[in-house]
Design a protein around this motif. Sequence first.
Motif, short mmCIF file in Angstrom:
data_model
loop_
_atom_site.label_atom_id
_atom_site.label_comp_id
_atom_site.label_asym_id
_atom_site.label_seq_id
_atom_site.Cartn_x
_atom_site.Cartn_y
_atom_site.Cartn_z
N VAL A 118 -40.11 22.24 116.36
CA VAL A 118 -40.58 23.39 115.98
C VAL A 118 -41.55 23.54 116.07
CG1 VAL A 118 -40.40 25.96 115.65
CG2 VAL A 118 -37.96 24.41 115.45
N THR A 119 -42.77 23.07 114.98
CA THR A 119 -44.26 23.48 115.40
C THR A 119 -44.80 22.98 116.64
OG1 THR A 119 -44.22 23.13 113.25
CG2 THR A 119 -46.29 22.71 114.15
N GLN A 120 -44.39 21.71 117.15
CA GLN A 120 -44.85 21.30 118.05
C GLN A 120 -44.82 22.23 119.70
OE1 GLN A 120 -43.43 17.37 117.81
NE2 GLN A 120 -44.84 16.57 116.98
N GLY A 121 -43.74 22.64 119.51
CA GLY A 121 -42.92 22.93 120.40
C GLY A 121 -43.97 24.50 120.48
N VAL A 123 -46.14 25.71 119.26
CA VAL A 123 -47.78 25.41 119.85
C VAL A 123 -48.38 25.12 120.93
CG1 VAL A 123 -49.80 24.30 118.14
CG2 VAL A 123 -48.11 24.88 116.68
N MET A 124 -47.54 24.03 121.37
CA MET A 124 -48.01 23.63 122.72
C MET A 124 -47.26 25.27 123.46
SD MET A 124 -48.40 20.75 122.83
CE MET A 124 -48.76 20.25 124.48
N VAL A 125 -46.79 25.94 123.58
CA VAL A 125 -46.69 27.19 124.16
C VAL A 125 -47.66 28.07 123.81
CG1 VAL A 125 -45.26 28.88 124.53
CG2 VAL A 125 -43.75 27.17 124.42
N SER A 126 -48.22 28.22 122.47
CA SER A 126 -49.13 29.79 122.51
C SER A 126 -50.22 28.44 123.25
CB SER A 126 -49.43 29.37 120.98
OG SER A 126 -50.05 28.22 120.57
N VAL A 127 -50.72 27.42 122.98
CA VAL A 127 -51.64 27.29 123.39
C VAL A 127 -52.21 26.57 125.22
CG1 VAL A 127 -52.97 24.28 123.79
CG2 VAL A 127 -52.42 25.27 121.25
N PHE A 128 -50.93 26.01 125.64
CA PHE A 128 -50.78 26.89 127.07
C PHE A 128 -51.12 27.94 127.64
CE2 PHE A 128 -49.12 22.08 126.85
CZ PHE A 128 -49.64 21.61 127.50
N THR A 129 -50.10 28.72 127.03
CA THR A 129 -50.50 30.45 127.28
C THR A 129 -51.92 30.61 127.27
OG1 THR A 129 -48.44 31.08 126.67
CG2 THR A 129 -49.76 32.86 126.57
N LEU A 130 -52.68 30.24 126.36
CA LEU A 130 -54.84 30.22 126.08
C LEU A 130 -55.00 29.81 127.10
CD1 LEU A 130 -56.26 32.01 124.45
CD2 LEU A 130 -56.40 29.48 122.56
N ILE A 131 -54.26 28.62 127.14
CA ILE A 131 -55.32 27.78 128.27
C ILE A 131 -54.94 28.57 129.72
CG2 ILE A 131 -55.69 25.61 129.67
CD1 ILE A 131 -54.83 24.46 127.43
N ILE A 132 -53.80 29.03 130.27
CA ILE A 132 -53.30 29.92 131.09
C ILE A 132 -54.06 30.94 130.95
CG2 ILE A 132 -51.93 30.84 133.00
CD1 ILE A 132 -50.02 28.42 131.97
N LEU A 133 -54.38 31.68 130.31
CA LEU A 133 -55.09 32.89 130.43
C LEU A 133 -56.84 33.03 130.59
CD1 LEU A 133 -52.98 35.19 127.42
CD2 LEU A 133 -52.71 35.01 130.73
N ALA A 134 -57.11 31.81 129.95
CA ALA A 134 -58.23 31.56 130.25
C ALA A 134 -58.91 31.85 131.28
CB ALA A 134 -58.54 30.61 128.74
N SER A 153 -47.00 30.24 115.20
CA SER A 153 -46.20 29.22 116.05
C SER A 153 -46.19 28.36 114.10
CB SER A 153 -46.91 28.84 117.20
OG SER A 153 -47.24 29.41 118.48
N LEU A 154 -46.82 27.90 114.50
CA LEU A 154 -47.17 27.40 113.00
C LEU A 154 -46.38 27.67 111.51
CD1 LEU A 154 -51.32 25.91 113.52
CD2 LEU A 154 -49.56 24.47 112.87
N MET A 155 -46.65 29.12 111.77
CA MET A 155 -45.85 29.79 110.55
C MET A 155 -44.28 29.48 110.48
SD MET A 155 -48.61 32.43 109.92
CE MET A 155 -47.13 34.01 109.56
N ALA A 156 -44.46 29.64 111.52
CA ALA A 156 -42.85 29.32 112.23
C ALA A 156 -42.38 28.53 111.79
CB ALA A 156 -42.46 30.06 113.99
#
Length: 177
Positions: A118-121, A123-134, A153-156
């Motif tokens: 869950v953590t890996q998935g 965090v990857m979604v949030s990081v890729f979203t950040l990369i795309i938006l950036a 994501s980490l807390m979840a």
Amino acid sequence: MTTPDSNILTRYQDYRTRRFLENDAKTRHMLPKWRTQKRRRILAFAVISTLVALLAIAVASLFWKWAPILWVAGTVAFLVLWTMLQTASGRHSDAPVGALDEWEVQQRNEARSIGLTVTQGLVMVSVFTLIILATGYENERLAYAGALWTLVSLMAGICSPAMILAWITPDPDPEDL
């Protein structure tokens, strides 16, 4: 005096086990009505709801500069619910091996494995979203919002093992309460 067989990791695990058992003795009688499976499931659902609310606040912080004030209230609610869930479930997701029986260790390890996934998935979604938006989105609050997405994501992922164990663990024996 230490024996040749004892190393620092063994001594640390023994210390962790002793400390866990001492803390368990102190908190064993707290929240007795919340230790049933039904109530633990309510707490797990409440923790998930709080995390979803924190994610919504994180997204809102991208557009509204006062959203982080709501983050404080959401974090307080999360911490209260998370502490209640951990207390009601006996903190088995964090327990050292020496404090659990074989079945509890197996359940804990399976829940931790799911928590890592869950953590890996997430965090990857949030990081890729950040990369795309950036790459094409000009907003001075993007870094802050992205950090909050990643934090949620980490807390979840960190909470997942305890929520899983709270959900699947049957009611304790009445004499254990």
